[in-house]
Design an enzyme around this catalytic site. Structure first.
Site, PDB file in Angstrom:
ATOM      1  N   ASP A 265      -5.653  12.082  -6.772  1.00  0.00           N
ATOM      2  CA  ASP A 265      -4.716  12.440  -7.505  1.00  0.00           C
ATOM      3  C   ASP A 265      -4.127  11.926  -8.383  1.00  0.00           C
ATOM      4  O   ASP A 265      -5.310  10.969  -8.691  1.00  0.00           O
ATOM      5  CB  ASP A 265      -3.402  13.108  -7.168  1.00  0.00           C
ATOM      6  CG  ASP A 265      -2.091  13.950  -7.604  1.00  0.00           C
ATOM      7  OD1 ASP A 265      -3.262  14.640  -8.759  1.00  0.00           O
ATOM      8  OD2 ASP A 265      -1.609  14.885  -6.910  1.00  0.00           O
TER       9      ASP A 265
HETATM   10  C1  BGC Z   1      -0.744  17.163  -9.288  1.00  0.00           C
HETATM   11  C2  BGC Z   1      -2.162  17.700  -9.127  1.00  0.00           C
HETATM   12  C3  BGC Z   1      -2.890  18.167 -10.358  1.00  0.00           C
HETATM   13  C4  BGC Z   1      -3.324  16.743 -11.047  1.00  0.00           C
HETATM   14  C5  BGC Z   1      -4.622  16.817 -12.076  1.00  0.00           C
HETATM   15  C6  BGC Z   1      -0.758  15.604 -10.843  1.00  0.00           C
HETATM   16  O1  BGC Z   1       0.090  15.110 -11.026  1.00  0.00           O
HETATM   17  O2  BGC Z   1      -0.272  16.244  -8.531  1.00  0.00           O
HETATM   18  O3  BGC Z   1      -1.563  18.792  -8.472  1.00  0.00           O
HETATM   19  O4  BGC Z   1      -4.063  18.100  -9.806  1.00  0.00           O
HETATM   20  O5  BGC Z   1      -2.576  15.921 -11.813  1.00  0.00           O
HETATM   21  O6  BGC Z   1      -3.496  18.104 -13.513  1.00  0.00           O
END
Ligand code: BGC
Length: 715
Positions: A265
């Site tokens: 993530d």
């Molecule tokens: C979130 C993810 C997301 C990623 C990219 C993160 O803050 O937890 O779910 O896919 O950002 O935007």
């Protein structure tokens, strides 16, 4: 020698051939994903020349420019893969189709509808040069204080796995053409269990519980061929997921055996240093992240130099780097990126009529009637004037929910607020509609009350549109209280004094504690975040053009102190989920939802009363009759209860559901396939086995309404 550019070879052969030509710099580049919005165009082009594997949140011409650079100005010409959070529609294009959120769509219990939504979103995303979405969310939504509940398919692992696998299939569609994108099953694993419902803290779950409850949805993703998986932000039992070798490398990669790659993530590698404090420098953080099994690193630029240093000093296992790069390259070959790096569907596909129709279909299935004393459908002869009241009646942003990034401001023709939808439908019957906001979602102040009460007094029916908004849902937006925020209940109390009937339409990201409303409203329609056509569909339901068929994918607590209150809990010593000061059980249970007709269940039968693992599956059938006066669709549900286990068994577990459409008076047989695999138990030694003994099989219309029951036996 295999030419990696020659499509006659398999993607495995091509990926291996390409890998054998790569320098360490090229390999580490492929393992990285950076966010375009945090760099200048020049910096982005520089990274493309270095051979960056992926960008996120860049689209259209900007993406094409980076792609040309990667293909023409790098030694090996490896195309870039562009990722996006297309969570319930293509969020970065404000003209795209916005579906209901995952939680809202889960009310449909409709696998095929999920597949269709996946197809539509994938096609629209590809129009903007994107190839990959970070969706669907396979997290289990048990703690409703958590801000990301709206992103889940609710609280049940079976439902989540089934719907999630269907949408994965819709996104990917075997990469047959330029309308397909890679899916990403996230956030691995038990992210929703983060303590106290706070976002991205520690999840205190054992490996046995992970295997029994949280892993099965991800296994269904893998079975559906999901190409990518995202490592969650949280720690599990004190070990950050990003450095969790056991759960990532050993369980997900080696045991489940995913054919694809794992991406971290956002800034997870950095977090190991800054937040989780298990490392104090980037080399160490990069080393443990690679060792744990992450293949691609989202948004940590320092990973590049740090990893090259690790390689130079022999501090990282080259086998792991090669495996990661192989997986990334293979995915790029699998989706045809080398052959068609720029190919996209015609832009006229974005929010085209056909896509709006799919949205309408799924939205019609994605609202749940929670209460109805007979006021609905609206009697258009008696009701000549309607007062629409409430802060969410005319607020597209609240209606769309999280991850629609400004789409509510787009000039999309089908975009219909609740107010607009009700007005349009009422007009057909010459019914007058007046609108008063009454109050805000959170801001205190009763200044709008008088006008709302006056409008109510002058009307025959009040439709109150209330709930929450995006400030109370999403990442880092967990709540400690779950009541209807602000002055909304206070306003409803005043409206009730007018003695006019009130229909409450809920627009909200998660179950709220609406005890007073449940007692005092004439009807309640739950819509969650219904997206672009929400207003049209809510009106269709209120006026009886569409018979509601949604069922709750999540239990509604009576109070936040009762959370979590999911239906499939393990039995306790002192009765079920009891507290001294509130009524037992949830306010509205899992699987519950009303219709304008009624259904009767009978004739439960099973294909086998005794079975072994070798039987593979059991077929369960039952009859359902529409006993009311109008056509309707029932979501028939099959639950099991493993009567005695070597470890405790949930009191009930959903293991089948089917939507059954019935004309008034019609009867049909519904059939559920129950794989024996679904009856297995994860024992103390972490082995998943079929234990001998009785299983109760129950069929009915919700987790608390199961009139049919029989017993089968594993021998
Ligand atoms: C979130 C993810 C997301 C990623 C990219 C993160 O803050 O937890 O779910 O896919 O950002 O935007």
């Amino acid at each position: 020698m295999i030419d990696y550019k020659d499509p006659k070879y398999t993607s495995t052969e091509r990926a291996n051939a390409l890998l054998s030509l790569m320098t360490n710099e090229e390999k580490v580049g492929q393992m990285m994903q950076l966010a375009y919005k945090f760099m200048t165009r020049e910096e982005a082009l520089e990274w493309a020349k270095k051979g960056l594997g992926s960008y996120l949140h860049v689209l259209g011409d900007n993406a094409d420019e980076l792609q040309r650079t990667a293909i023409n100005e790098t030694r090996l010409g490896i195309p870039i893969i562009f990722g996006i959070d297309c969570i319930h529609g293509h969020a970065l294009n404000e003209y795209a189709t916005v579906f209901p959120t995952q939680l809202a769509m889960a009310q449909s219990f409709d696998r095929e509808a999920m597949r269709k939504c996946g197809r539509v979103s994938a096609t629209e995303v590809r129009c903007d040069s994107l190839h990959w979405t970070f969706s669907p969310v396979f997290c289990i939504g048990r703690d409703t204080r958590w801000g990301r509940i709206n992103e889940t398919f609710g609280e049940d692992p079976y439902l989540i796995g089934e719907l999630g696998a269907a949408i994965v299939d819709g996104y990917q569609n075997n990469f047959v053409d330029n309308t397909c994108i890679m899916a990403c099953a996230k956030h691995y694993i038990a992210y929703g269990e983060s303590i106290g419902g706070r976002d991205a803290y520690d999840s205190m779950v054992s490996e046995r519980m992970i295997r029994e409850t949280f892993l099965p949805p991800f296994e269904k993703a893998a079975k559906a061929g999901c190409k990518t998986y995202m490592t969650g932000y949280q720690s599990v039992d004190g070990v950050p997921m990003n450095s969790n070798r056991r759960l990532l490398r050993e369980v997900l990669k080696e045991e489940v055996g995913v054919d694809g790659f794992i991406i971290t993530d956002w800034a997870n590698v950095r977090s190991l240093i800054d937040n989780q404090k298990v490392c104090d420098n980037f080399e160490d953080a990069s080393r443990v992240s690679i060792d744990a099994g992450n293949d691609m690193i989202m948004q940590t630029e320092e990973f590049y130099d740090a990893t090259l240093k690790l390689i130079e000093n022999g501090q990282v296992d080259m086998k792991h780097i090669d495996d990661s790069v192989f997986r990334i390259l293979k995915a790029k070959f699998d989706m045809g990126l080398f052959e068609h790096p720029f190919e996209k569907p015609d832009r006229s596909k974005i929010c085209c009529d056909e896509h709006v129709e799919v949205d309408l279909e799924v939205t019609r299935e994605s609202m749940t009637l929670l209460k109805n004393d007979g006021i609905l459908p609206i009697n258009t002869k008696k009701v000549r004037k309607i007062a629409v009241i409430g802060p969410n009646a005319d607020d597209l942003e609240a209606q769309y929910g999280d991850w629609s990034c400004g789409a509510a401001n787009g000039h999309r023709k089908p975009a219909t607020s609740m107010l607009k939808g009700i007005k349009k439908r009422a007009k057909k019957d010459g019914i007058e509609v007046v609108y008063k906001k009454g109050c805000d979602i959170e801001k205190p102040g009763k200044r709008g009350f008088n006008a709302a009460i006056k409008a109510a007094k002058e009307s025959d029916l009040i439709i109150a549109v209330m709930g929450d908004y995006i400030e109370l849902n999403g990442e880092y937006k967990s709540r400690a209280t779950l009541d209807l925020p602000g002055e909304q209940t206070a306003l409803l109390i005043e409206l009730k004094k007018t003695k006019k009937p009130i229909v409450l339409v809920m627009v909200n990201g998660k179950p709220l504690c609406i005890n007073w409303e449940a007692e005092n409203m004439n009807a309640i329609l739950e819509t969650f975040n219904s997206g672009m056509v929400g207003g049209t569909v809510a009106a269709e339901i209120l006026f009886g053009d569409v018979n509601p068929s949604g069922k709750l994918p999540i239990s509604f607590p009576r109070t936040a102190g009762q959370v979590p209150v999911y239906y499939n809990y393990l039995p306790g010593w002192h009765g079920d989920n009891k507290y001294k000061d509130i009524e037992e059980g949830p306010l509205y249970p899992f699987g519950f939802g009303l219709s304008y007709t009624t259904f009767e269940y009978s004739n439960l039968s099973v294909s086998k009363t005794e079975f072994t693992e070798a039987d593979g599956e059991i077929i369960v059938t039952a009859k359902i009759k529409n006993t009311g006066k109008v056509k309707g669709t029932e979501i028939a549900q099959m639950y099991i209860h493993d009567v005695v286990g070597t470890v405790m068994r949930p009191i009930l577990e959903l293991k089948g559901f089917e939507r059954v459409e019935l004309d008034a008076g019609e009867e049909k047989t519904v059939s559920f396939t129950l794989p024996v695999e679904e009856l297995k138990v994860v024992e103390q030694n972490l082995e998943r086995v079929l234990e001998k003994g009785d299983f109760e099989i129950m069929v009915g219309g919700s987790s608390v309404d199961l009139p049919l029951i029989t017993t089968i036996k594993a021998v």
